[in-house]
Motif scaffolding. Sequence first.
Motif, mmCIF file in Angstrom:
data_model
loop_
_atom_site.group_PDB
_atom_site.id
_atom_site.type_symbol
_atom_site.label_atom_id
_atom_site.label_comp_id
_atom_site.label_asym_id
_atom_site.label_seq_id
_atom_site.Cartn_x
_atom_site.Cartn_y
_atom_site.Cartn_z
ATOM 1 N N UNK A 237 0.920 -1.220 0.041
ATOM 2 C CA UNK A 237 -0.075 -0.077 -0.061
ATOM 3 C C UNK A 237 0.721 1.341 -0.097
ATOM 4 N N UNK A 238 1.957 1.156 0.774
ATOM 5 C CA UNK A 238 2.755 2.546 0.901
ATOM 6 C C UNK A 238 3.425 2.703 -0.700
ATOM 7 N N UNK A 239 3.990 1.644 -1.263
ATOM 8 C CA UNK A 239 4.457 1.946 -2.459
ATOM 9 C C UNK A 239 3.509 2.361 -3.563
ATOM 10 N N UNK A 240 2.327 1.818 -3.403
ATOM 11 C CA UNK A 240 1.124 2.115 -4.378
ATOM 12 C C UNK A 240 0.756 3.413 -4.255
ATOM 13 N N UNK A 241 0.722 3.948 -2.683
ATOM 14 C CA UNK A 241 0.232 5.434 -2.638
ATOM 15 C C UNK A 241 1.375 6.371 -3.150
ATOM 16 N N UNK A 242 2.557 6.125 -2.909
ATOM 17 C CA UNK A 242 3.765 7.150 -3.212
ATOM 18 C C UNK A 242 3.814 7.032 -4.715
ATOM 19 N N UNK A 243 3.292 5.916 -5.659
ATOM 20 C CA UNK A 243 3.166 5.894 -6.870
ATOM 21 C C UNK A 243 2.106 6.931 -7.496
ATOM 22 N N UNK A 244 1.004 6.752 -6.677
ATOM 23 C CA UNK A 244 -0.287 7.432 -7.300
ATOM 24 C C UNK A 244 0.151 8.948 -7.082
ATOM 25 N N UNK A 245 0.765 9.119 -5.998
ATOM 26 C CA UNK A 245 1.142 10.701 -5.844
ATOM 27 C C UNK A 245 2.168 11.177 -7.023
ATOM 28 N N UNK A 282 6.973 0.035 -9.991
ATOM 29 C CA UNK A 282 5.813 1.154 -10.649
ATOM 30 C C UNK A 282 6.249 2.389 -9.851
ATOM 31 N N UNK A 283 6.611 2.718 -8.830
ATOM 32 C CA UNK A 283 7.013 3.842 -8.297
ATOM 33 C C UNK A 283 8.322 4.339 -9.010
ATOM 34 N N UNK A 284 9.175 3.563 -9.201
ATOM 35 C CA UNK A 284 10.389 4.059 -9.755
ATOM 36 C C UNK A 284 10.062 4.671 -11.118
ATOM 37 N N UNK A 285 9.060 3.751 -12.084
ATOM 38 C CA UNK A 285 8.765 4.187 -13.410
ATOM 39 C C UNK A 285 8.276 5.525 -13.233
ATOM 40 N N UNK A 296 18.113 10.662 -14.423
ATOM 41 C CA UNK A 296 19.663 10.519 -13.895
ATOM 42 C C UNK A 296 19.782 10.420 -12.610
ATOM 43 N N UNK A 297 19.089 10.856 -11.628
ATOM 44 C CA UNK A 297 19.084 10.618 -10.196
ATOM 45 C C UNK A 297 18.672 9.079 -10.010
ATOM 46 N N UNK A 298 17.767 8.475 -10.658
ATOM 47 C CA UNK A 298 17.497 6.987 -10.594
ATOM 48 C C UNK A 298 18.696 6.269 -10.997
ATOM 49 N N UNK A 324 8.627 -0.665 -18.854
ATOM 50 C CA UNK A 324 8.425 0.730 -18.981
ATOM 51 C C UNK A 324 9.177 1.746 -18.448
ATOM 52 N N UNK A 325 9.718 1.343 -17.310
ATOM 53 C CA UNK A 325 10.768 2.178 -16.525
ATOM 54 C C UNK A 325 12.058 2.368 -17.292
ATOM 55 N N UNK A 326 12.386 1.323 -17.981
ATOM 56 C CA UNK A 326 13.547 1.449 -18.941
ATOM 57 C C UNK A 326 13.308 2.067 -20.335
ATOM 58 N N UNK A 327 12.050 2.134 -20.607
ATOM 59 C CA UNK A 327 11.813 2.779 -21.771
ATOM 60 C C UNK A 327 11.690 4.317 -21.483
ATOM 61 N N UNK A 328 11.066 4.585 -20.380
ATOM 62 C CA UNK A 328 11.013 6.087 -20.068
ATOM 63 C C UNK A 328 12.370 6.649 -20.058
#
Length: 516
Positions: A237-245, A282-285, A296-298, A324-328
């Motif tokens: 839930x924590x990672x999902x919430x941070x992703x949605x933000x 998903x959060x990283x993406x 670049x930070x990532x 998708x993260x690698x593509x972005x």
Amino acid sequence: TRLSSLSTIATRCAPSYFFEQYQKSRMQFVQTVAELASRPQNIETLQNAGVMSLLRPLLLDVVPTIQQTAALALGRLASYNDDLAEAVVKGEILPQLVYSLAEQNRFYKKAAAFVLRAVAKHSPQLAQAVVDCGALDALVVSLEDFDPGVKEAAAWALDYIACHNGELSQAVVDAGAVPLLVLCIQEPELAVKRIAASALNDIAKHSPELAQTVVDAGAIAHLAQMILNPDAKLKRQVFSALSQISKHSVDLAEMVVEAEVFPAVLTSLKDPDEHVRKNATTLIREIAKHTPELSQMIVNAGGVAAVIDYLGDSRGNVRLSGIMMLGYVAAHSENLAMAVIVSKGVPQLAICLAEETEDHIRSATAWALGQIGRHSPEHARAVAMANVLPRLLAFYMDAQSSDDLQAKAKKALKSILQKCTYVPALEPLLHEAPSNILKHVICQFSKVLLHDSKARRLFVTSGGLKKVQEIKAEPGSLLQEYINSINNCFPEEIVRYYSPGYSETLLEQLEKYQPI
């Protein structure tokens, strides 16, 4: 003996005896219905028996236990399908439950909140019915209850209301729920933390404005502190919430980053729980997609290498966010795309393209490869050397592929081919590609052959020149221009030799030839 019999009869005729039996019967009834309603195979029978109308008056029973059990039974019935939930609404049961949330004991409050949640979960219309009966204010007050179970039940109901759409989420926000939900994620009870984080997640997902409301209540700092919590369900839930933000804007993503979620989030890519790993990716993406600086930070934090390892350890739909993260990351700049290449991202994406059977995952992989290969000949060569071009072509030409996969494969092929000068990867396409792809292949050959004598020799011996002469292009078309450019790289005699019908021309000359 006669006296004792008379005494027994007198006792049974007393009003208190009948009252006790009536109470026992009511209790037995609600307990039986609640038990039967917990098993799906009994629901239709209970519905046909009209238990809804029988349970409603028991919500106002003088015995608290009967009230609570009746509410529990109604909640289980309403949870089963939207027809039964609709029956609860039409039976005007909701106002009674809302009233009881403010007046009754903690056990009844939990049962009442459970019914509201069971109704609200099915559709926006039913959730709106819960809102219209004044439930939000009562539920928000319940978030401040001393009993953790009441807080949890209220947060569940608010979450199911907010999850449907932005309007319902705004109603939850307007009722003052967000600051109290942020307080709930600081409670010691894990169950309360989990559902409060879930509710914040479902509020934030709908719009930047709602996400900003969650942020303004101080949610990010408290959510970030729980990233390394040992409880897997909470971390999901924590990672999902941070992703949605993070997904809504650069500013919100930067606020999440400033909460120092890196490199802690990368640790969770190795978590035993599949959903934790997926939500962390998903959060990283969602952060990476916004700007080159965030990507670049990532990269600097080791995020690209960690996600590539994650793709190697995963299978199926959980790979999608990582792909998708690698593509972005690669889409932002040549340097970031090269960082993906150096971290051996291309071979891993090639494995995903070969292993995955779902078209939406193949589409994402094709798109990511296109983002990496479109920057320069060096980038395109790295992609082409992974032998993905024939597979992309096959997906594009396969009638069984989805429209999205065909479109993504075609676009990736074109963007890679327009930069590719790696002849061994171009040659197979020369024999298999349709004309709309072939023109890009021929164009690249015309660029390479003009300056490379070894490539010209290989082009002849491999049958490439012969294949080019067999292509039927419209006069004056771009394809014809590219073919002419290739032919100009070779002596006229060689071009004629590999042209269709040349052997017949030689035989005709032989027939006409008169020996001296």
